[in-house]
Scaffold this motif. Structure first.
Motif, PDB file in Angstrom:
ATOM      1  N   LEU A 123       0.819  -1.206   0.000  1.00  0.00           N
ATOM      2  CA  LEU A 123       0.000   0.000   0.000  1.00  0.00           C
ATOM      3  C   LEU A 123       0.859   1.265   0.000  1.00  0.00           C
ATOM      4  CD1 LEU A 123      -2.696  -1.235   2.533  1.00  0.00           C
ATOM      5  CD2 LEU A 123      -3.109  -0.691   0.118  1.00  0.00           C
ATOM      6  N   ILE A 124       1.966   1.236   0.708  1.00  0.00           N
ATOM      7  CA  ILE A 124       2.882   2.378   0.713  1.00  0.00           C
ATOM      8  C   ILE A 124       3.419   2.617  -0.692  1.00  0.00           C
ATOM      9  CG2 ILE A 124       5.187   3.137   1.469  1.00  0.00           C
ATOM     10  CD1 ILE A 124       4.510   1.719   4.178  1.00  0.00           C
ATOM     11  N   TYR A 125       3.852   1.543  -1.338  1.00  0.00           N
ATOM     12  CA  TYR A 125       4.396   1.702  -2.691  1.00  0.00           C
ATOM     13  C   TYR A 125       3.327   2.246  -3.637  1.00  0.00           C
ATOM     14  CZ  TYR A 125       6.611   0.967  -7.132  1.00  0.00           C
ATOM     15  OH  TYR A 125       7.143   1.190  -8.378  1.00  0.00           O
ATOM     16  N   LEU A 126       2.099   1.740  -3.519  1.00  0.00           N
ATOM     17  CA  LEU A 126       1.007   2.211  -4.365  1.00  0.00           C
ATOM     18  C   LEU A 126       0.768   3.703  -4.160  1.00  0.00           C
ATOM     19  CD1 LEU A 126      -1.324   1.668  -6.330  1.00  0.00           C
ATOM     20  CD2 LEU A 126      -2.726   1.001  -4.368  1.00  0.00           C
ATOM     21  N   GLY A 127       0.793   4.138  -2.891  1.00  0.00           N
ATOM     22  CA  GLY A 127       0.586   5.552  -2.599  1.00  0.00           C
ATOM     23  C   GLY A 127       1.691   6.424  -3.166  1.00  0.00           C
ATOM     24  N   VAL A 128       2.943   5.972  -3.048  1.00  0.00           N
ATOM     25  CA  VAL A 128       4.074   6.731  -3.587  1.00  0.00           C
ATOM     26  C   VAL A 128       4.008   6.765  -5.111  1.00  0.00           C
ATOM     27  CG1 VAL A 128       6.588   6.749  -3.856  1.00  0.00           C
ATOM     28  CG2 VAL A 128       5.584   6.301  -1.616  1.00  0.00           C
ATOM     29  N   ALA A 129       3.769   5.610  -5.732  1.00  0.00           N
ATOM     30  CA  ALA A 129       3.749   5.529  -7.195  1.00  0.00           C
ATOM     31  C   ALA A 129       2.641   6.393  -7.786  1.00  0.00           C
ATOM     32  CB  ALA A 129       3.586   4.079  -7.629  1.00  0.00           C
ATOM     33  N   THR A 131       1.506   9.045  -6.523  1.00  0.00           N
ATOM     34  CA  THR A 131       1.820  10.451  -6.279  1.00  0.00           C
ATOM     35  C   THR A 131       2.898  10.971  -7.214  1.00  0.00           C
ATOM     36  OG1 THR A 131       1.229  10.191  -3.946  1.00  0.00           O
ATOM     37  CG2 THR A 131       2.559  12.113  -4.525  1.00  0.00           C
ATOM     38  N   ILE A 132       3.960  10.174  -7.436  1.00  0.00           N
ATOM     39  CA  ILE A 132       5.073  10.660  -8.259  1.00  0.00           C
ATOM     40  C   ILE A 132       4.961  10.210  -9.712  1.00  0.00           C
ATOM     41  CG2 ILE A 132       6.575  10.735  -6.248  1.00  0.00           C
ATOM     42  CD1 ILE A 132       7.964   8.251  -7.206  1.00  0.00           C
ATOM     43  N   GLY A 133       4.013   9.330 -10.010  1.00  0.00           N
ATOM     44  CA  GLY A 133       3.784   8.906 -11.383  1.00  0.00           C
ATOM     45  C   GLY A 133       4.472   7.606 -11.738  1.00  0.00           C
ATOM     46  N   ALA A 134       3.994   6.976 -12.802  1.00  0.00           N
ATOM     47  CA  ALA A 134       4.535   5.688 -13.244  1.00  0.00           C
ATOM     48  C   ALA A 134       5.913   5.857 -13.857  1.00  0.00           C
ATOM     49  CB  ALA A 134       3.583   5.037 -14.251  1.00  0.00           C
ATOM     50  N   SER A 135       6.749   4.845 -13.672  1.00  0.00           N
ATOM     51  CA  SER A 135       8.077   4.815 -14.284  1.00  0.00           C
ATOM     52  C   SER A 135       8.497   3.370 -14.430  1.00  0.00           C
ATOM     53  CB  SER A 135       9.100   5.565 -13.417  1.00  0.00           C
ATOM     54  OG  SER A 135      10.406   5.367 -13.928  1.00  0.00           O
ATOM     55  N   GLU A 136       9.008   3.015 -15.587  1.00  0.00           N
ATOM     56  CA  GLU A 136       9.454   1.646 -15.807  1.00  0.00           C
ATOM     57  C   GLU A 136      10.816   1.388 -15.184  1.00  0.00           C
ATOM     58  OE1 GLU A 136       7.673  -0.879 -16.889  1.00  0.00           O
ATOM     59  OE2 GLU A 136       6.031   0.573 -16.955  1.00  0.00           O
ATOM     60  N   GLN A 137      11.498   2.458 -14.783  1.00  0.00           N
ATOM     61  CA  GLN A 137      12.777   2.281 -14.093  1.00  0.00           C
ATOM     62  C   GLN A 137      12.516   1.807 -12.662  1.00  0.00           C
ATOM     63  OE1 GLN A 137      14.802   6.071 -14.395  1.00  0.00           O
ATOM     64  NE2 GLN A 137      15.940   5.362 -16.190  1.00  0.00           N
ATOM     65  N   PRO A 138      13.282   0.832 -12.176  1.00  0.00           N
ATOM     66  CA  PRO A 138      13.066   0.359 -10.806  1.00  0.00           C
ATOM     67  C   PRO A 138      13.383   1.444  -9.784  1.00  0.00           C
ATOM     68  CG  PRO A 138      15.104  -0.541 -11.700  1.00  0.00           C
ATOM     69  CD  PRO A 138      14.411   0.155 -12.839  1.00  0.00           C
ATOM     70  N   ARG A 139      12.563   1.509  -8.741  1.00  0.00           N
ATOM     71  CA  ARG A 139      12.826   2.493  -7.698  1.00  0.00           C
ATOM     72  C   ARG A 139      12.669   1.857  -6.328  1.00  0.00           C
ATOM     73  NH1 ARG A 139       8.007   6.267  -9.921  1.00  0.00           N
ATOM     74  NH2 ARG A 139       6.291   4.793  -9.753  1.00  0.00           N
ATOM     75  N   LEU A 140      13.465   2.345  -5.421  1.00  0.00           N
ATOM     76  CA  LEU A 140      13.418   1.895  -4.029  1.00  0.00           C
ATOM     77  C   LEU A 140      12.564   2.869  -3.238  1.00  0.00           C
ATOM     78  CD1 LEU A 140      14.502   0.283  -1.493  1.00  0.00           C
ATOM     79  CD2 LEU A 140      16.365   1.953  -1.447  1.00  0.00           C
ATOM     80  N   VAL A 141      11.599   2.339  -2.514  1.00  0.00           N
ATOM     81  CA  VAL A 141      10.767   3.160  -1.633  1.00  0.00           C
ATOM     82  C   VAL A 141      10.995   2.711  -0.201  1.00  0.00           C
ATOM     83  CG1 VAL A 141       8.396   3.733  -0.960  1.00  0.00           C
ATOM     84  CG2 VAL A 141       9.011   3.626  -3.387  1.00  0.00           C
ATOM     85  N   ILE A 152      10.662  -1.344  -0.295  1.00  0.00           N
ATOM     86  CA  ILE A 152      10.028  -1.900  -1.487  1.00  0.00           C
ATOM     87  C   ILE A 152      10.820  -1.475  -2.716  1.00  0.00           C
ATOM     88  CG2 ILE A 152       7.862  -2.172  -2.751  1.00  0.00           C
ATOM     89  CD1 ILE A 152       7.678  -0.129   0.378  1.00  0.00           C
ATOM     90  N   ILE A 153      11.011  -2.409  -3.632  1.00  0.00           N
ATOM     91  CA  ILE A 153      11.483  -2.058  -4.971  1.00  0.00           C
ATOM     92  C   ILE A 153      10.347  -2.370  -5.925  1.00  0.00           C
ATOM     93  CG2 ILE A 153      13.057  -2.622  -6.862  1.00  0.00           C
ATOM     94  CD1 ILE A 153      15.238  -3.096  -4.866  1.00  0.00           C
ATOM     95  N   GLY A 154      10.028  -1.417  -6.791  1.00  0.00           N
ATOM     96  CA  GLY A 154       8.941  -1.629  -7.729  1.00  0.00           C
ATOM     97  C   GLY A 154       9.183  -0.930  -9.046  1.00  0.00           C
ATOM     98  N   ARG A 155       8.355  -1.283 -10.020  1.00  0.00           N
ATOM     99  CA  ARG A 155       8.338  -0.612 -11.318  1.00  0.00           C
ATOM    100  C   ARG A 155       6.914  -0.167 -11.597  1.00  0.00           C
ATOM    101  NH1 ARG A 155      11.936  -4.875 -12.381  1.00  0.00           N
ATOM    102  NH2 ARG A 155      13.984  -4.207 -13.170  1.00  0.00           N
ATOM    103  N   SER A 156       6.780   1.015 -12.155  1.00  0.00           N
ATOM    104  CA  SER A 156       5.464   1.562 -12.443  1.00  0.00           C
ATOM    105  C   SER A 156       4.625   1.535 -11.160  1.00  0.00           C
ATOM    106  CB  SER A 156       4.790   0.784 -13.576  1.00  0.00           C
ATOM    107  OG  SER A 156       3.593   1.414 -13.967  1.00  0.00           O
ATOM    108  N   TYR A 157       3.451   0.878 -11.191  1.00  0.00           N
ATOM    109  CA  TYR A 157       2.608   0.848 -10.002  1.00  0.00           C
ATOM    110  C   TYR A 157       2.672  -0.498  -9.271  1.00  0.00           C
ATOM    111  CZ  TYR A 157       0.636   5.043 -12.114  1.00  0.00           C
ATOM    112  OH  TYR A 157       0.472   6.297 -12.666  1.00  0.00           O
ATOM    113  N   GLU A 158       3.624  -1.345  -9.666  1.00  0.00           N
ATOM    114  CA  GLU A 158       3.676  -2.689  -9.098  1.00  0.00           C
ATOM    115  C   GLU A 158       4.947  -2.911  -8.281  1.00  0.00           C
ATOM    116  OE1 GLU A 158       1.251  -4.882  -9.248  1.00  0.00           O
ATOM    117  OE2 GLU A 158       0.030  -3.538 -10.475  1.00  0.00           O
TER     118      GLU A 158
END
Length: 500
Positions: A123-129, A131-141, A152-158
């Protein structure tokens, strides 16, 4: 998908019962988008009231209930299902959570669930994604709460990988800075303890890698505000964190931290624990720089709630993945679900099943009632309930999983009413009724063909079920008659089943 979709409410609210703060966000659904119209935040420090015996003190409960009563006044009149409220780490740990939740739900006026650490991370990752928008680059939250920290590491909204660690700004401040003294030795001990918690996660996360690190929630936002106010880069860096630690050690005590430029009001008592966790994360994970997002758990809750009113309900996907992974006969599962829902529609009003998403839980249980067969046909209901109880089920709270566990565990063979006693209200009462409907659907569909007997079902009394078949069907169906007689004997301790 056997249940009916509901109309999306115009106003929705998310409530986060965090270990440090309680948050509420209210949004309006307009032109296909969520627009935030109100935010409320109150420092509750629920984790401070968790004693060595993991029992919430009466004082901490009272603070929480007073806050929830104020929140409740704001969402008064909002329809059931339009408010999604969850508790996190402290309520996961507390031994008296169930009793507290009953009072909390009365104060808020809406249901409250407790989510697992993995679900909190999602849920945290979903809220961050969002807010800052989708990106195919992996990001650490990263999110530091009062009692836990999520990575969490995710791509886009997943999310791709997610972990929740038992360390938070309240718990670490309480443990390593108990008397308010801010010494180098205390910081060193806290940082090493946090690194021990992160050990193992660091190698997994480094292997996956990320292009951007993002922090969310109060502690990381507070650190960012302090660093910016004191002239460092417009991001959190390891150099900036070490400078902040030095500034705090020079202050000497927690009560002297309010002189630090940029420190948010009320954050001083838990700042040291949060800074120690951040230092450990930067060091162990090799984070170079971290930006900050306004999105967090509550925004994730809002978008998760919105998905429940559309074809984007993560819970549907979770059930589908669980069924596929365990090689469920989906044709038969759907057949059972359809029969169960026809029975449901006939008795939903009499058995008071119209609310609380009863139709959804019945359909989901039907769709995965045979997952235990992937282990063994013998006692497959036991194997299936074990899988449900011990799997990560995105979108489902701990109470949701307990309900699915109880239904699947009880859908065949002996019926034990005690399995439902500890379920979240009102499923201690409704859970057995849903289970009876699933049991009957399984019996009626046992031939595994589309030519199914569909009796009329009536409820004479709350625990009396009557089935009426057409055209003397039972006289020409000895196997079905035998199955129904056996089912009546299994249900006898709790329900009276009669048929003709």
């Amino acid at each position: 998908m056997a249940y009916k979709r509901l109309t999306t409410p115009e106003i929705m609210a998310a409530v986060d019962l965090g270990s440090n703060s309680f948050h509420m966000v209210i949004a309006r659904f307009t032109n296909g988008e969520l627009v935030v119209v109100d935010r409320i935040k109150e420092m509750v420090r629920l984790a401070e009231g968790l004693g060595p015996d993991n029992v919430l003190t009466l004082d901490s409960q009272e603070r929480a209930l007073e806050t929830l009563a104020r929140f409740g006044d704001r969402v008064k009149g909002m329809p059931k299902g339009s408010v999604l409220a969850v508790g996190t780490n402290t309520l996961r740990k507390a031994a008296n959570t169930r009793g507290f939740l009953r009072k909390a739900e009365e104060a808020l006026g809406h249901d409250i669930s407790v989510v697992s650490g993995a679900e909190e991370a999602r849920l945290i990752y979903l809220g961050v994604a969002q807010t800052i928008g989708a990106s195919e680059q992996p990001r650490l939250v990263m999110d530091i709460g009062g009692g836990s920290t999520e990575f969490i590491i995710g791509r886009s909204y997943e999310p791709v990988i997610r972990e929740s660690k038992y360390m938070g700004c309240v718990s670490f401040s309480k443990k390593y800075f108990p008397d308010g003294a801010l010494t180098k030795r205390a910081f060193d001990r806290a940082v090493i303890a946090a690194q021990q918690e992160i050990r193992g996660t660091d190698s997994r996360f480094k292997k996956v890698g990320w292009e951007q690190a993002v922090g969310s929630s109060g502690t990381i936002r507070a650190v960012y505000d302090i660093l910016v106010a004191n002239g460092t880069e417009r991001a959190i860096t390891y150099r900036g964190l070490k400078a902040l630690r030095t500034l705090m050690i020079e202050a000497g005590r927690v009560e002297k931290l309010d002189s630090i430029k940029g420190l948010p009001v009320g954050r001083a008592p838990v700042l040291a624990g949060g800074v120690a966790i951040l230092l450990a994360a930067f060091k162990s994970l090799g984070i170079e720089s971290m930006s900050v997002s306004d999105g967090a758990l509550r925004e994730g809750l809002l978008y998760d709630l919105l998905g429940r009113y559309s074809d984007a309900d993560i819970r549907d996907e979770t059930i589908e993945i669980l069924a596929t992974k365990n090689q469920v006969d989906t044709d038969h599962a759907n057949r059972v679900a359809q029969v169960a829902m026809q029975l449901y529609e006939a008795v939903a009003d009499t058995w008071e099943l119209r609310n609380n998403e009863c139709d959804r839980f019945l359909a989901w249980a039907a769709e995965i009632h045979e997952i235990g067969m992937s282990i063994s046909y013998s006692r497959y209901h036991k194997h299936g309930s074990y899988l449900v109880q011990n799997s990560e089920l995105p979108g489902f709270s701990r109470e949701d999983q307990k309900l699915l566990w109880a239904i699947i565990r009880s859908h065949r063979r002996s019926f034990k009413a005690h399995r439902f006693v500890d379920l979240h209200l009102p499923f201690d009462r409704l859970g057995p009724r849903l289970t009876v409907l699933l049991r009957l659907a399984v019996v009626l569909a046992r031939s595994r063909t589309d030519d199914l007997p569909l009796p009329k079902i009536k409820i004479k009394e709350p625990h009396q079920v009557r089935l009426k078949f057409e055209d003397d069907l039972l006289d020409s169906s000895p196997l079905l008659l035998a199955d129904l007689n056996e089912e009546a004997s299994f249900l006898a301790p709790a329900f009276e089943l009669k048929f003709k």
